[in-house]
Design a protein around this motif. Structure first.
Motif, PDB file in Angstrom:
ATOM      1  N   LYS A  41      46.027 -27.608  14.570  1.00 24.31           N
ATOM      2  CA  LYS A  41      45.146 -26.476  14.850  1.00 24.31           C
ATOM      3  C   LYS A  41      43.770 -26.765  14.271  1.00 24.31           C
ATOM      4  N   TRP A  42      42.755 -26.196  14.915  1.00 26.22           N
ATOM      5  CA  TRP A  42      41.402 -26.366  14.385  1.00 26.22           C
ATOM      6  C   TRP A  42      40.532 -25.209  14.839  1.00 26.22           C
ATOM      7  N   PHE A  43      39.791 -24.638  13.897  1.00 33.50           N
ATOM      8  CA  PHE A  43      38.819 -23.593  14.187  1.00 33.50           C
ATOM      9  C   PHE A  43      37.435 -24.235  14.169  1.00 33.50           C
ATOM     10  N   SER A  44      36.863 -24.387  15.324  1.00 41.18           N
ATOM     11  CA  SER A  44      35.627 -25.159  15.438  1.00 41.18           C
ATOM     12  C   SER A  44      34.395 -24.309  15.167  1.00 41.18           C
ATOM     13  N   GLY A  45      33.468 -24.899  14.427  1.00 44.73           N
ATOM     14  CA  GLY A  45      32.175 -24.269  14.180  1.00 44.73           C
ATOM     15  C   GLY A  45      31.043 -25.007  14.865  1.00 44.73           C
ATOM     16  N   ILE A  46      31.377 -25.822  15.866  1.00 45.52           N
ATOM     17  CA  ILE A  46      30.333 -26.572  16.575  1.00 45.52           C
ATOM     18  C   ILE A  46      29.317 -25.598  17.173  1.00 45.52           C
ATOM     19  N   GLY A  47      28.054 -25.873  16.914  1.00 46.07           N
ATOM     20  CA  GLY A  47      26.981 -25.001  17.381  1.00 46.07           C
ATOM     21  C   GLY A  47      26.544 -23.978  16.366  1.00 46.07           C
ATOM     22  N   GLN A  48      27.265 -23.877  15.233  1.00 47.69           N
ATOM     23  CA  GLN A  48      26.932 -22.899  14.195  1.00 47.69           C
ATOM     24  C   GLN A  48      26.624 -23.564  12.851  1.00 47.69           C
TER      25      GLN A  48
ATOM     26  N   ALA B  19      24.153 -24.943  11.402  1.00 43.30           N
ATOM     27  CA  ALA B  19      22.900 -24.712  10.673  1.00 43.30           C
ATOM     28  C   ALA B  19      23.021 -23.566   9.689  1.00 43.30           C
ATOM     29  N   ILE B  20      23.865 -22.582  10.000  1.00 44.35           N
ATOM     30  CA  ILE B  20      24.006 -21.425   9.114  1.00 44.35           C
ATOM     31  C   ILE B  20      24.665 -21.839   7.808  1.00 44.35           C
ATOM     32  N   ALA B  21      25.817 -22.474   7.912  1.00 46.57           N
ATOM     33  CA  ALA B  21      26.541 -22.876   6.706  1.00 46.57           C
ATOM     34  C   ALA B  21      25.752 -23.874   5.879  1.00 46.57           C
ATOM     35  N   VAL B  22      25.189 -24.867   6.539  1.00 45.93           N
ATOM     36  CA  VAL B  22      24.461 -25.910   5.811  1.00 45.93           C
ATOM     37  C   VAL B  22      23.173 -25.363   5.214  1.00 45.93           C
TER      38      VAL B  22
ATOM     39  N   VAL C 278      29.566 -25.456   4.447  1.00 47.91           N
ATOM     40  CA  VAL C 278      29.498 -25.006   3.048  1.00 47.91           C
ATOM     41  C   VAL C 278      30.224 -26.003   2.162  1.00 47.91           C
ATOM     42  N   PHE C 279      31.399 -26.417   2.592  1.00 42.27           N
ATOM     43  CA  PHE C 279      32.246 -27.292   1.791  1.00 42.27           C
ATOM     44  C   PHE C 279      31.687 -28.712   1.729  1.00 42.27           C
ATOM     45  N   THR C 280      31.198 -29.208   2.849  1.00 42.40           N
ATOM     46  CA  THR C 280      30.645 -30.569   2.831  1.00 42.40           C
ATOM     47  C   THR C 280      29.306 -30.605   2.105  1.00 42.40           C
ATOM     48  N   THR C 281      28.514 -29.559   2.219  1.00 43.87           N
ATOM     49  CA  THR C 281      27.221 -29.539   1.530  1.00 43.87           C
ATOM     50  C   THR C 281      27.395 -29.427   0.029  1.00 43.87           C
TER      51      THR C 281
ATOM     52  N   ASP D  62      17.121 -16.583  13.601  1.00 41.23           N
ATOM     53  CA  ASP D  62      17.739 -17.567  14.483  1.00 41.23           C
ATOM     54  C   ASP D  62      18.704 -18.408  13.652  1.00 41.23           C
ATOM     55  N   GLY D  63      19.988 -18.208  13.875  1.00 42.59           N
ATOM     56  CA  GLY D  63      20.989 -18.928  13.092  1.00 42.59           C
ATOM     57  C   GLY D  63      21.117 -20.387  13.448  1.00 42.59           C
ATOM     58  N   ASN D  64      20.455 -20.826  14.504  1.00 46.41           N
ATOM     59  CA  ASN D  64      20.538 -22.237  14.901  1.00 46.41           C
ATOM     60  C   ASN D  64      19.353 -23.056  14.403  1.00 46.41           C
ATOM     61  N   ASN D  65      18.425 -22.430  13.727  1.00 47.79           N
ATOM     62  CA  ASN D  65      17.246 -23.118  13.209  1.00 47.79           C
ATOM     63  C   ASN D  65      17.424 -23.340  11.710  1.00 47.79           C
ATOM     64  N   ILE D  66      17.747 -24.563  11.332  1.00 47.46           N
ATOM     65  CA  ILE D  66      18.111 -24.823   9.944  1.00 47.46           C
ATOM     66  C   ILE D  66      16.954 -24.563   8.978  1.00 47.46           C
ATOM     67  N   LEU D  67      15.725 -24.819   9.401  1.00 48.79           N
ATOM     68  CA  LEU D  67      14.598 -24.590   8.500  1.00 48.79           C
ATOM     69  C   LEU D  67      14.349 -23.101   8.306  1.00 48.79           C
TER      70      LEU D  67
END
Length: 660
Positions: free
Chosen positions: A41-48, A50-53, A74-77, A210-215
């Motif tokens: 099983k996997w819950f994908s966050g692809i496309g999101q 920038a928010i966590a990072v 969050v975990f990898t950062t 905009d949750g997709n804009n990391i800056l």
């Protein structure tokens, strides 16, 4: 997508890129493993991502973050190794939960991350407690907690935001609005135009970005965190994004219009940021290739190592032991030459709270009207004068949030005692107790240092919503301790023991005993052993096993019938309970009545009766009888209440047992 670098160096921009790229590559690897059947099983966050990072980069490394199940970044950062993460996902012994939980349902104090439970909303209140602990310690910190647009429909969302606003807690509540809760679109989740509009209703700031804009994400969260550290207050941030994969991979995305997926694909956070860096000359195609090769190697290595890690070996003794955090096993005796004045039941509890507040400088009391008013039963009267309203805190009427805040306080190094105004009202905090408090230590080894005081029981004509004996709601839940004293001396000693214990304890106090029962109580600090029964009478004809008000019903009946010679065992605690004392009491008489105020069906007496039948059958001379209240709600009228209560049946049950 417009990126504003502000004063960030090229190296900072590259660091952001690498942090953003890594979880995307992990996600892509997980999808390959899923297709290969190597993971389930996997819950994908692809496309999101920038928010966590971006949000994690914006917070200080010592500040707590409470993420959701799509917040891999969050975990990898926070630099958790790929091997450890994969071991967690695969249920290996080297994971954070030793195979006891999955996905991101774990916490790690080392990385200041507190994972969610599947009920979503309850983690918001934990953030309140964590932030409150920082304020009480004088630490200038902010707390970041994630939720989704779907979870904003839960009552826990309202309660947590309301508490944070009333108490001016430095919490950033971050909503990832990704368009769908499983298959339910936002139009079926809420009716307001924007979720951030709800902030005004709580008297807090609200920001939509905009949750997709990391800056933009980083700059917004960083500025808020800097501000909240100096000027504590909660803020609601709504991050607009989209879930490009299914809720989990098996559910797919057929319910999503194709044009919507195309619109959001254009807004992909990684692709857009990469393009920006290439255009600015900060990044080259060669660097991208080199980074991906190195990251692929790191990811693959960690994954393959985790696959080789051992599976957990089933060990019932270890599993049972790990339900509870280690607690002091030896009780503390009263001070030498301590006086033992007579105290009312109520005063013994008040004295225990006062002593505990002096003993534990990190102890916080919370409940409705407990400060200046002193609580519904005046047990906490005067404590706010002595210890201040920061530690003796009036709460809004929101049992779930306050229990959750208690767990958050515990996570961040404090102790909490929560007063239910009436035990009946605990139902509004039920999920936090049975799914969060009870399971936290078993799941990831963290204590849940919370006591919940429960004014309980009938006898005052208070009716169905203020008189229930609801201890059996909790006695079947592993991880909880249940204490139910019958006398002032035990009330004080067991409450002090409960507060010292790092495990969640539900402390039942029969409110009919508060002012009508007095007894000798040693002065000063002492504790009694939780799980230890007390023999109140010794006799040879039969044994009465009971607790709480049942002890007094038994004493009154036996005093009125001196011809009866009974052993009377007061359990004092229901989880754990004293099996050795029960077995000895059964052996001494061979006849047993189990008495309790709770209703008959599935009351705690059923558990004791079943245990006696299984372990003491050869010691019995008659069937085990139960004397309990009627299987109805509790009526208000005095005559009806008297008929309802088990005390009205005690004589008949004793006659039945003696006649066998």
């Amino acid at each position: 997508m417009y990126f504003d670098r502000k004063d960030k160096s090229d190296q900072t921009l590259l660091d952001f890129y690498q942090r953003l790229l890594f979880p995307r590559l992990v996600e892509e690897k997980m999808l390959i493993l899923l297709r290969q059947g190597r993971i389930g099983k996997w819950f994908s966050g692809i496309g999101q991502e920038a928010i966590a990072v971006g949000a994690t980069l914006a917070m200080d490394s010592q500040e707590y973050i409470l993420p959701m199940h799509r917040n891999l970044g969050v975990f990898t950062t926070r630099d958790i190794s790929m091997r450890r993460l994969m071991a967690q996902w695969q249920g290996k012994t080297t994971g954070f939960t030793k195979g006891r939980d999955r996905s991101f349902h774990f916490g790690t104090q080392e990385h200041h991350i507190i994972g969610m439970i599947s009920h979503l909303g309850p983690q918001l209140a934990l953030a309140d407690g964590i932030a409150l602990a920082d304020l009480l310690k004088g630490k200038k910190k902010a707390t970041l907690v994630f939720t989704g647009e779907g979870a904003t429909s839960e009552g826990d969302f309202h309660e947590a935001l309301n508490v944070a606003a009333v108490w001016n807690l430095p919490v950033i509540f971050l909503i990832e609005n990704n368009g769908y809760g499983l298959s339910t679109p936002v139009a079926e989740q809420y009716h307001c135009k924007n979720l951030v509009d709800k902030a005004a209703g709580y008297g807090m700031k609200g920001i939509q970005i905009d949750g997709n804009n990391i800056l933009e994400l980083y700059d917004t969260i960083n500025a808020l965190a800097v501000s909240l550290r100096e000027n504590p207050e909660p803020v609601l941030v709504e991050c607009m994004t989209f879930r490009m994969r299914g809720h989990e991979e098996a559910s797919g995305t057929k319910y999503v219009p194709a044009d919507l997926l195309e619109q959001w694909a254009i807004k992909d956070p990684l692709n857009n940021y990469e393009r920006y860096l290439l255009e600015e000359g900060v990044l080259t195609e060669q660097q991208v290739t080199k980074m991906k090769v190195a990251m692929h190697a790191e990811i693959t290595s960690g994954i393959e190592q985790a696959f080789l890690d051992p599976e957990p070996k089933a060990d019932p003794d270890r599993e049972l032991a790990d339900m509870y955090a280690p607690a002091l096993s030896q009780p503390v005796a009263p001070p030498q030459n301590a006086l033992t004045p007579n105290l009312r039941f109520l005063d013994a509890i008040s004295e225990a709270l006062r002593i505990a507040m002096e003993q534990h400088s990190n102890l916080v009391l919370m409940g409705q009207d407990i400060a200046g008013y002193g609580g519904a039963f005046k047990i906490t009267a005067g404590l706010s004068d002595s210890f201040g309203t920061a530690r003796v805190r009036n709460t809004p009427i929101c049992e779930s949030a306050i229990v959750g805040a208690g767990l958050g306080l515990s996570i961040n190094g404090c102790k909490a005692v929560v007063e239910m105004q009436f035990a009946d009202f605990v139902s509004c905090g039920f999920n936090q107790i049975v799914n969060n408090l009870a399971k936290t230590h078993y799941r990831w080894g963290e204590k849940a240092d919370v006591v919940i005081r429960m004014p309980t029981g009938a006898g005052t004509g208070a009716g169905p919503f203020h008189s229930q004996s609801n201890e059996a709601w909790f006695t079947k839940t592993p991880g909880l301790k249940i204490v139910y004293p019958a006398f002032p001396q035990e009330a004080k000693g067991l409450l002090l023991a409960a507060i010292a214990d790092p495990n969640p304890v539900l402390f039942f106090e029969h409110k009919s005993l508060y002012r009508r029962l007095s007894g000798p109580v040693p002065e000063g600090y002492y504790t009694l052993e939780i799980g230890k029964a007390i023999r109140r009478r010794n006799g040879t004809q039969f044994t009465l096993i009971t607790y709480g008000m049942g002890v007094h019903w038994a004493i009154d009946y036996l005093d009125a019938h001196p011809e009866l010679q009974a052993t009377l065992l007061d359990l004092c605690s229901l989880q754990p309970w004293d099996k050795a004392a029960v077995k000895q009491a059964v052996a001494d008489t061979g006849r047993v009545i189990i008495l309790h105020e709770d209703t008959l069906s599935s009351g705690f007496g059923a558990e004791i009766s079943a245990w006696i039948a299984e372990h003491c059958f050869e010691l019995l001379d008659a069937p085990v009888l139960r004397c309990a209240s009627l299987d109805t709600a509790i009526p208000m009228n005095k005559n009806l209440e008297h008929q309802f209560l088990a005390a009205s049946q005690l004589g008949q049950k004793i006659e039945q047992l003696m006649a066998y």
